[in-house]
Design an enzyme around this catalytic site. Structure first.
Site: not given
Lengths: 305, 487, 133
Positions: B127, B177, B179, B181, B207-208, B337, B382
C-alpha cells in the site's frame, strides 16, 4: 633476479633481524636458573647462524644434522626449552613451520601387527615442518622383548631422520643414564644426533624462586613465614622419592592453594583481597612432607622403573 | 508538528472519536519502542512531501503497512490493536541527501502468515508506495526473526549439495547464456550448448525470454539441449548442465515443462522472477521434491530496484528469494554491463551466501540477520563480463559464484569452444594463483597474460576484450561511505 | 581423451611444487586433506578409493606429499586426486578437489541412447578402456 653470492654477511645484523635474539631473551626472561642449558642453546644458535652465513657465502651446501637429545630429570624444563628451540630453528629457516609435536611411546607404537607403521607415520606427518619431541624415547626400545613393536617405530624414525632433514628436527628426551643406554643399543640414533643438552636439577634456591614465580602468575603470593616454610619444604621434598624438580613444586602449590581455600572457608570470616591471595605457613606446613610422609605429587607417571 | 501531535493519544474516548487523526497520534510512532527478537523489521527510505513531518510520514508508513486506514475506525476496539499496530521507532536523515529519511518500522510476528512471501509483500509493499504524503519510498532492508524463517524451507538444494551433485569444488562455476537470445531453432540452439559445454563450461543457460515461441517449441529445445549436455558429458568426463527455462503462462504449464526436464535427466531448471512469489514458492517445492537445482533469473527487477529514492532494494528481493527457496540468483557483476556498485553488490552476495549477516553499512546491510540454517543461495554474476576480468571477479566474489560469460564465450573470434576454453583456463589459472598467494587484485592481469602464452584461445580473448570496461557511475550505492568504484 | 574433472584440469599437469603450494593453501584454511584414486573416472563414480583416511591437523604439506608419493608408487597408472575437506558447520563438505595423477592412456566414454515415448531419450555413459588387466 640477482643470484650473485654476497661477499660478506653481517652476523650481528642477522642475529637481530632473524629474531634469534628475541627468542634467547625470552628464554633468559622466562626460565629461572638453567644457566648451562641457556649457554648450550646460545652456542647452538651461534652455530646455526654461522652455518647459515656459510651457506649464504657458498661455503657450505648441506643442511646440517639438527636432531638433538635433551637429558635430565623430570621437571627440569626440557619441554619448555624444546618449544623455544623450535622457534629458534624456525626463525633461522631450518624448519618451515616451527611447531612442536610432543609424543611418547604410546603415540608411536601400536598394539598389534601392522598398527605401528601407520601410527608412527601419522605422527611424523603432523611433525613435518616442525620439531618432533619424543619424551622418554628409551621406552621405544625393549631389548627383553624381541617382538616388541617399538623396533618398527625406531626403524621408521631413523629413516626419516636421515632422509627428511629439511623437513623436521627430532628431539629425544629423558633421564641421562637411560638415554645413554638407549643410544649405545641403537647406534643409528647416536650418529644422527648432533646436539646434546644436559638439564641439571634445579638448586633449592632456584626452586624457591620458581615457586614464587608460579604463584605470582596465578595472582598469589607467600607471606614471610610461608616463604620460609616453602624453602624448607623444598629441602625435604628433594630427599623423597619421585622428586620432579619444578613439577613437584607446581603440584605442592596446587595442594597448598586447596588448603588455603579450606582454611579461609572454615574460618568463615570476612576476607580482603590480600588474605584471599596469600599462602601462609599453615598452608605449607600441613604437607605430609614435614611429618616424614610421602607427598603423592603425580610426577611419577612413568618414572617407576 | 508540535510534540502533542507526535505522541499517541492514550485517552480511549479521544483516540477513538470519529474523525481523522495523525498516524503518530493513532500510535504508529513510538520512539521508545525496543524491537523484540521476534519482530519483523523493515527499513524504508522515505521522501516526504513538502511540509510533511518526517515522523508523521514514518508513522504513516507503519500504519498503512499494518492496521491503519485514513480515518479512525471504532472496530479497532474489537481487537488487541495496540499490538497489531506496526511501530515506527527510529527516523534519521539520510546522510548527504536532504529531504530523505531512513525510517525503521517493527512488525509483530502475528501480522504475517507463515511460509508466505506473498503475504509479507502484500503487507510491507502493498500500500505505502503510492501513498500521497510521500513523494517516494524505498524498502532498503528487512530483518526476519528466526521464528519466521523456520516457516520457510528455503533453497531446495543449496551450495553444498549442488557442488556435491555436480562434483565441482574449489572454484567458481562457469556458465554462458545461449545467444542470440531469440530466433534459433531447437537444433541450432543445441549446437551452441554443446560447443560451450565441450569447450569447458559447466553450464549453459536459456535466457529469460526464451519460453516457447513460434521459432522454437519448448519441448524441442529441451530435447536438443539434453542431447548436447549428454554428449558434452561423454567427451569431457564431467557433469554438465543446461538451465532449462520452464517459465510459462500458467503454473500447470510450468509443472509440465519441469516434469519433462526431469524425465530427460536435467540437473537444473530455471524460472524468471516475473512469475511472482507464489509461483516461485510452488516451483521451489517441486524442485525440492525432485532433487532439482532451481535457477532464478531476476528478470524485471530493475523496474523497482534501481532507483535509490523509490522501489525496493535488491538486497530485500534476495532475502525474500532465499526464503522462497531458489538455488541460483543473479546478483550482479559490479564490473560488467549491468548496474551495481561493488560494495553494494557484495552485500547481495553476503545475503545469499552467509549463515549470519552482521550489520555492514558500507555494503548496505542495515540489520543483523541470522539465517537459521536456511541453505545458501549460489549467486550468479552475468552480463557483460569477459575472461580479462577474471581476477577482479574472483577477488570480489570468491569461489561460490556462477560466472556467466555469454557474449564472452559465443563472441570469441576462434569460436564458441575456444571462448569456453579461454574462460575456463582464465578461471583455473586465477584460482591456482590466488591459492599460491598471488595478489590477484593487482597482479591478476599478469597471471592471465602468462597463461595466454600457452593458451591461444585466452590470448585471443584478451586481445579482443582486454580493454573493455563498463565505467559508469552506479545509481544504487550505500549512503554511508564514499562510493567505491572499480578501476 | 583428457578428463577435465577437478579444479585444474585445463592447466598443464601440476608439478609437485605446484601441488605442494595448493596443499599449503588447504592447510592454511585448516581443512583436512584426503588422497583418493581410481581406474574408473566415470562422472558419476562418486567414491574413489581412499588412500588412507583424510589427514587432519597437519601443519606442513610434506606429510601429504609423502603419502602422495606412496600412492603413486602403488597406483601409478590410476587417477589420483587431492580433496580438501572443511568440517565447519554449514559446509562439512569437500572444498577443493584436483587431479594429481593420470594414466598414460586415458579412457573415454561412450553414450548409449535409448529412444522412448514422444521422442524422449534415455542417456547412459559407459567407460571404454582404462581398466587395467
Amino acid at each position: 633476479m640477482d643470484d650473485a653470492v654476497p661477499l660478506t654477511v653481517d652476523l650481528r645484523a642477522e642475529y637481530e633481524s632473524s629474531g634469534v635474539r628475541e627468542i634467547l631473551d625470552e628464554l633468559d626472561r622466562e626460565l629461572i636458573g638453567l644457566a648451562p642449558v641457556k649457554e648450550r642453546v646460545r652456542e647452538t644458535a651461534a652455530l646455526l647462524l654461522v652455518d647459515r652465513a656459510r651457506r649464504q657465502l657458498g661455503l657450505a651446501h648441506e643442511t646440517p644434522t639438527l636432531h638433538m637429545s635433551f637429558t635430565g630429570n623430570p621437571g627440569t624444563g626440557k619441554t619448555t626449552v624444546a618449544l623455544k628451540m623450535a622457534g629458534l630453528l624456525h626463525r633461522l629457516g631450518y624448519v618451515r613451520k616451527g611447531h612442536l609435536v610432543s609424543v611418547t611411546r604410546d603415540d608411536l607404537v601400536g598394539q598389534y601387527i601392522g598398527h605401528t607403521a601407520p601410527k608412527t607415520k601419522e605422527v611424523l606427518k603432523k611433525a613435518m615442518g616442525g620439531v618432533l619431541f619424543i619424551d622418554e624415547a628409551y621406552y621405544l626400545y625393549k631389548p627383553d622383548n624381541e617382538r616388541d613393536y617399538g623396533q618398527e617405530a625406531i626403524e621408521i624414525l631413523l629413516q626419516v631422520m636421515e632422509n627428511n632433514r629439511d623437513d623436521l628436527v627430532v628431539i629425544m628426551a629423558g633421564y641421562a643414564d637411560r638415554m645413554d643406554r638407549f643410544f649405545s643399543a641403537n647406534p643409528g640414533f647416536r650418529s644422527r644426533i648432533a646436539h646434546h643438552i644436559e638439564f641439571p636439577d634445579y638448586s633449592d634456591e632456584e626452586l624457591g624462586r620458581i615457586s614464587g614465580a608460579m604463584l605470582g602468575a596465578q595472582g598469589y603470593g607467600f607471606d614471610e613465614a610461608g616463604r620460609v616454610a616453602m624453602e624448607e619444604y623444598i629441602r625435604l621434598r628433594r630427599l623423597q622419592p619421585h622428586f620432579a624438580n619444578a613439577r613437584s613444586i607446581r603440584n605442592a602449590l596446587d595442594r597448598a592453594r586447596l588448603r588455603q581455600a579450606n582454611r579461609l572457608f572454615s574460618a568463615a570470616a570476612v576476607v580482603d583481597a590480600k588474605t584471599l591471595s596469600t599462602l601462609t605457613e599453615a598452608d605449607i606446613r600441613a604437607s605430609r612432607v614435614f611429618s616424614g610422609g610421602l607427598d603423592i605429587d603425580g610426577s611419577r607417571r612413568k618414572d617407576v622403573p | 508538528m508540535n510534540e502533542m501531535s507526535k505522541s499517541q493519544i492514550t485517552d480511549a474516548k479521544k483516540r477513538y472519536a470519529a474523525g481523522v487523526l495523525k498516524y503518530a497520534q493513532m500510535g504508529y510512532w513510538d520512539g521508545d519502542y525496543q524491537p523484540k527478537d521476534t519482530d519483523i523489521l523493515a527499513l524504508f527510505r522515505i521522501t516526504p512531501q513538502e511540509g510533511v513531518d518526517p515522523i508523521e510520514a514514518a508513522a504513516a508508513v507503519a500504519g498503512e503497512s499494518s492496521t491503519a486506514t485514513w480515518t479512525v475506525v471504532w472496530t479497532d476496539r474489537l481487537t488487541a490493536c495496540d499490538q497489531y499496530r506496526a511501530k515506527a521507532y527510529k527516523v534519521e536523515p539520510v546522510p548527504g541527501t536532504p529531504g530523505q529519511y531512513f525510517c525503521y518500522v517493527a512488525y509483530d510476528l502475528i501480522l504475517f502468515e507463515e511460509g508466505s512471501i506473498a503475504n509479507v509483500t502484500a503487507s510491507i509493499i502493498g500500500n505505502v508506495f503510492s501513498f500521497k504524503p510521500l513523494k517516494a519510498a524505498r524498502l532498503e532492508d528487512m530483518r526476519f526473526p528466526v521464528a519466521y524463517l523456520k516457516t520457510f524451507a528455503g533453497p531446495p538444494t543449496g551450495i553444498v549439495v549442488e557442488r556435491e551433485r555436480l562434483d565441482k569444488f574449489g572454484r567458481p562455476l562457469l556458465g554462458a547464456t545461449t545467444k542470440p537470445k531469440l530466433g534459433l531453432s531447437g537444433k541450432n540452439y543445441g549446437r551452441v550448448v554443446y560447443e560451450g559445454l565441450k569447450g569447458g563450461l559447466d553450464f549453459m543457460k536459456d535466457d529469460e525470454n526464451i519460453n516457447s515461441q513460434p521459432f522454437m517449441h519448448w519441448r524441442d529445445r529441451f530435447l536438443y539441449c539434453m542431447e548436447a549436455v549428454n554428449k558434452a558429458t561423454a567427451v569431457t568426463g564431467e557433469v554438465k548442465g543446461h538451465y532449462l527455462n520452464v517459465t510459462a503462462g500458467t503454473m500447470e504449464e510450468m509443472y509440465r515443462r519441469a516434469e519433462f526436464a526431469k524425465e530427460l535427466g536435467s540437473v537444473i531448471i530455471m524460472v524468471d522472477l516475473i512469475i511472482g512469489w507464489t509461483a516461485t514458492q510452488s516451483i521451489s517445492n517441486w524442485a525440492r521434491q525432485n532433487d532439482m537445482i532451481l535457477h532464478m533469473h531476476r528478470a524485471g527487477h530493475g523496474t523497482y530496484t534501481r532507483q535509490k529514492n523509490h522501489g525496493i532494494s535488491f538486497r530485500v528481493i534476495a532475502k525474500w528469494l532465499r526464503m522462497a527457496g531458489v538455488d541460483h540468483l543473479h546478483c550482479g557483476t559490479a564490473v560488467g554491463k549491468l548496474e551495481g556498485d561493488p560494495m553494494t553488490v557484495q552485500g547481495y552476495y553476503n545475503v545469499c551466501r552467509e549463515m549470519h549477516n552482521p550489520v555492514d553499512l558500507p555494503r548496505g546491510i542495515f540489520f543483523e540477520q541470522d539465517w537459521a540454517n536456511l541453505k545458501r543461495v549460489l549467486p550468479v554474476a552475468s552480463g557483460g563480463i569477459h575472461a580479462g576480468q577474471m581476477h577482479q571477479l574472483i577477488d570480489l566474489f570468491g569461489d561460490d559464484v556462477v560466472l556467466q560469460f555469454g557474449g564472452g564465450t559465443i563472441g570469441h573470434p576462434m569460436g564458441i569452444q575456444a571462448g569456453a576454453t579461454a574462460n575456463r583456463v582464465a578461471l583455473e589459472v586465477m584460482v591456482q594463483a590466488r591459492n599460491e598467494g598471488v595478489d590477484i587484485a593487482n597482479e591478476g592481469l599478469e597471471v592471465l597474460r602468462k597463461a595466454a602464452k600457452w593458451c591461444k584461445p585466452l590470448e585471443a580473448a584478451l586481445d579482443t576484450w582486454g580493454n573493455i570496461t563498463f565505467n559508469y557511475t552506479p545509481t544504487d550505492t550505500s549512503d554511508f561511505v564514499p562510493t567505491a568504484s572499480v578501476s | 581423451m583428457r578428463i577435465t574433472q577437478g579444479c585444474f584440469s585445463f592447466l598443464p599437469d601440476l608439478t609437485d611444487e605446484q601441488i605442494r603450494d595448493q596443499i599449503e593453501y588447504i592447510l592454511s584454511r585448516e581443512w583436512a586433506v584426503g588422497i583418493e584414486w581410481t581406474f574408473e573416472p566415470h562422472p558419476r563414480n562418486t567414491y574413489w578409493e581412499m588412500w588412507g583416511h583424510p589427514m587432519f591437523d597437519l601443519k606442513d604439506a610434506k606429510g601429504v606429499m609423502m603419502e602422495l608419493a606412496d600412492c603413486r608408487k602403488a597406483h601409478g597408472d590410476a587417477y589420483i586426486r587431492i580433496n580438501a575437506f572443511d568440517s565447519s558447520r554449514g559446509w562439512e563438505t569437500v572444498m577443493m578437489s584436483f587431479i594429481v595423477n593420470r594414466p598414460a592412456q586415458e579412457p573415454s566414454f561412450r553414450t548409449w541412447r535409448q529412444e522412448v515415448d514422444g521422442r524422449a531419450m534415455r542417456y547412459t555413459h559407459e567407460m571404454v578402456g582404462g581398466m587395467p588387466g
